[in-house]
Each structure stands twice: as structure tokens, then as C-alpha cells.
Scaffold this active site. Sequence first.
Site, PDB file in Angstrom:
ATOM      1  N   ASP A 111       0.851  -1.182   0.000  1.00 49.85           N
ATOM      2  CA  ASP A 111       0.000   0.000   0.000  1.00 49.85           C
ATOM      3  C   ASP A 111       0.889   1.235   0.000  1.00 49.85           C
ATOM      4  O   ASP A 111       1.341   1.698   1.047  1.00 49.85           O
ATOM      5  CB  ASP A 111      -0.902  -0.021   1.239  1.00 49.85           C
ATOM      6  CG  ASP A 111      -2.062   0.953   1.132  1.00 49.85           C
ATOM      7  OD1 ASP A 111      -2.120   1.706   0.136  1.00 49.85           O
ATOM      8  OD2 ASP A 111      -2.913   0.958   2.030  1.00 49.85           O
ATOM      9  N   VAL A 112       1.170   1.764  -1.210  1.00 52.47           N
ATOM     10  CA  VAL A 112       2.053   2.914  -1.358  1.00 52.47           C
ATOM     11  C   VAL A 112       1.374   4.109  -2.005  1.00 52.47           C
ATOM     12  O   VAL A 112       1.868   5.221  -1.945  1.00 52.47           O
ATOM     13  CB  VAL A 112       3.321   2.566  -2.170  1.00 52.47           C
ATOM     14  CG1 VAL A 112       4.274   1.718  -1.373  1.00 52.47           C
ATOM     15  CG2 VAL A 112       2.968   1.893  -3.480  1.00 52.47           C
ATOM     16  N   LYS A 113       0.257   3.880  -2.677  1.00 52.71           N
ATOM     17  CA  LYS A 113      -0.538   4.950  -3.291  1.00 52.71           C
ATOM     18  C   LYS A 113       0.323   5.898  -4.125  1.00 52.71           C
ATOM     19  O   LYS A 113       0.189   7.118  -4.053  1.00 52.71           O
ATOM     20  CB  LYS A 113      -1.308   5.732  -2.218  1.00 52.71           C
ATOM     21  CG  LYS A 113      -2.304   4.872  -1.426  1.00 52.71           C
ATOM     22  CD  LYS A 113      -3.041   5.704  -0.406  1.00 52.71           C
ATOM     23  CE  LYS A 113      -4.068   4.878   0.358  1.00 52.71           C
ATOM     24  NZ  LYS A 113      -3.449   3.872   1.252  1.00 52.71           N
ATOM     25  N   ARG A 114       1.191   5.328  -4.934  1.00 52.00           N
ATOM     26  CA  ARG A 114       2.070   6.154  -5.754  1.00 52.00           C
ATOM     27  C   ARG A 114       1.332   6.693  -6.972  1.00 52.00           C
ATOM     28  O   ARG A 114       0.393   6.082  -7.484  1.00 52.00           O
ATOM     29  CB  ARG A 114       3.288   5.350  -6.201  1.00 52.00           C
ATOM     30  CG  ARG A 114       4.210   4.909  -5.070  1.00 52.00           C
ATOM     31  CD  ARG A 114       4.857   6.101  -4.377  1.00 52.00           C
ATOM     32  NE  ARG A 114       5.883   5.669  -3.435  1.00 52.00           N
ATOM     33  CZ  ARG A 114       5.806   5.808  -2.121  1.00 52.00           C
ATOM     34  NH1 ARG A 114       4.732   6.355  -1.587  1.00 52.00           N
ATOM     35  NH2 ARG A 114       6.796   5.415  -1.344  1.00 52.00           N
ATOM     36  N   THR A 132      -0.883  -0.276  -4.625  1.00 52.02           N
ATOM     37  CA  THR A 132      -1.967   0.690  -4.802  1.00 52.02           C
ATOM     38  C   THR A 132      -1.392   1.916  -5.503  1.00 52.02           C
ATOM     39  O   THR A 132      -0.219   2.259  -5.320  1.00 52.02           O
ATOM     40  CB  THR A 132      -2.579   1.101  -3.456  1.00 52.02           C
ATOM     41  OG1 THR A 132      -1.546   1.594  -2.592  1.00 52.02           O
ATOM     42  CG2 THR A 132      -3.285  -0.082  -2.800  1.00 52.02           C
TER      43      THR A 132
END
Length: 267
Positions: free
Chosen positions: A75-78, A105
Site C-alpha cells: 500500500d504505497v498509493k504512488r 496501490t
Amino acid sequence: MGIDPHSSLLNRWGLPDTVDGLARFSRTVVDALADRVAVLKPQSAFFERFGSAGIAVLELTIRQSRAAGALVLLDVKRGDIGSTAQAYAQAYLDPASPLYVDAITASPYLGFGSMAPLLDEAKAHGGGVFVLVLTSNPEGAQVQRARTADGRTVAQMLLDEVAARNDGAQPLGSVGVVVGATVSMATTPGAAHDDLSRINGPVLAPGLGAQGATAADLRNLFAGVERSVLPSYSREVLGHGPSASGLRAAAERSLAVCRKVLNYPVL
């Protein structure tokens, strides 16, 4: 199953809020659950806050999780553009990287096309990308529920882009979406999700347990695509540590109720 070693949880486990505490926490979760859940989902921020030493623990946690048989969804939401997006793709989705995981993510809010390097890298190596579409934070609606020039919501536009990417894939495409399970609890007009029926990809549903959503909410929110849903728990289960047996029992309870609600077979 999330791996979210925030400071209050480390303290609850009797661990120091240090790199050593981080490593002990993460190893306990992996040892207890990696062979019992399909996916482990480390939240990168809780490792990054310790700098390079925390990233080293994250790399080790990824290796340990994969070795134990779990898929790893980081879960890094890059989200970025051009060569920077390509660098993120290589960091997380290239098997040569020490941070290589099965999926990440990603944020599409620089434009869906900006994620092309991530999507292409994932496809090349059999990985996946989960696109943020409808998040549980109240501020998200300002962007996600806004209308585009053709009348669709931004969320629906993203769902349509995902559907186009996954068109024809069997059994599911490698581009998933993130739809918070707490969306079903919202009371504002238009808070329900848009049409998920055509995305032909997995749906990550965070927000269960401590954030307020229940397994029963999954049935209402994801009617028609139940078999594509990946429910995600974190504090609801992690709060039963550091006992391995406590973690396993909590995970089994969560698994049983989700399996019943989503009509998954007992294996």
C-alpha cells in the site's frame, strides 16, 4: 490482511516504537498469518517513517511474506508522470528490485494515462495495480464524486478506464480498484459506488473492523461482484497480538464471516 505498525499498536503490543519494534511486529504478523491469508498488505508509510532502516525492514517483510506463500500488496498509493512513474514501476513491480511485490496501490489523480508505466510493468511481470477510485475519507468525494464533461463522475470514468484495460482478460484482469467498505456507511447524497459490474478486475475493500465497516456492508456495497472482492482487515485483527494464536483466531473469525457474506466456498 494489513501490516500497519503504527506507534500506538506497537505500544499496545508492548514493543518499542523503534526499528527493532517494527521488525518484531512485522515478523510476528508474517509468521502467524502468511500461510492463512491470501494477501498481506504492508502500509509503506509506517516503515518509511524510520528512514532507510525502516525500508530495510519492509524489504525483509516482503521477502518473508512471499517465502511463506502469501501474495504481497504494498500500500504505497504512488502516482506521478513520465520517467518518475517509470521509476516507481521499477521500484515495486520489477522482479529485480529489492522492493518487488505482487501488486501496489496507485493514485490516478494525475490522469489515468499517467499510470501507464505502472500498469505496463505489472502486466509484463504478472503483477497488479489497484487504482484508488472511491476512498473512505470524507474529503475524497470532492474529487471522486465530481462530474466530468460527459456527465460521469470521476469515479465512474476511472472504473470505465479500468474496464477497458481488463477487457477480455480471464478470469480477471490485473488492474484492480480500491473502494472503501465504509463508502456504504456514508449519508451524503450520491455516496454509493458507481457501476462496478464491468471492471473485470479485483476490488480491494479496506475499512473493515476498526474503521467501522462490517462484513455485512460488503454484501450491499458490492452486490453482483462479490466474488471479485478482496476484503482487507488491519487493526481488527492486529489488536489481538502479539499472541500468534490470538492473531490466527481473529483472522479466522474475519475470514469466516467474509466467506459467508460473499458466498465463497470453504476450501
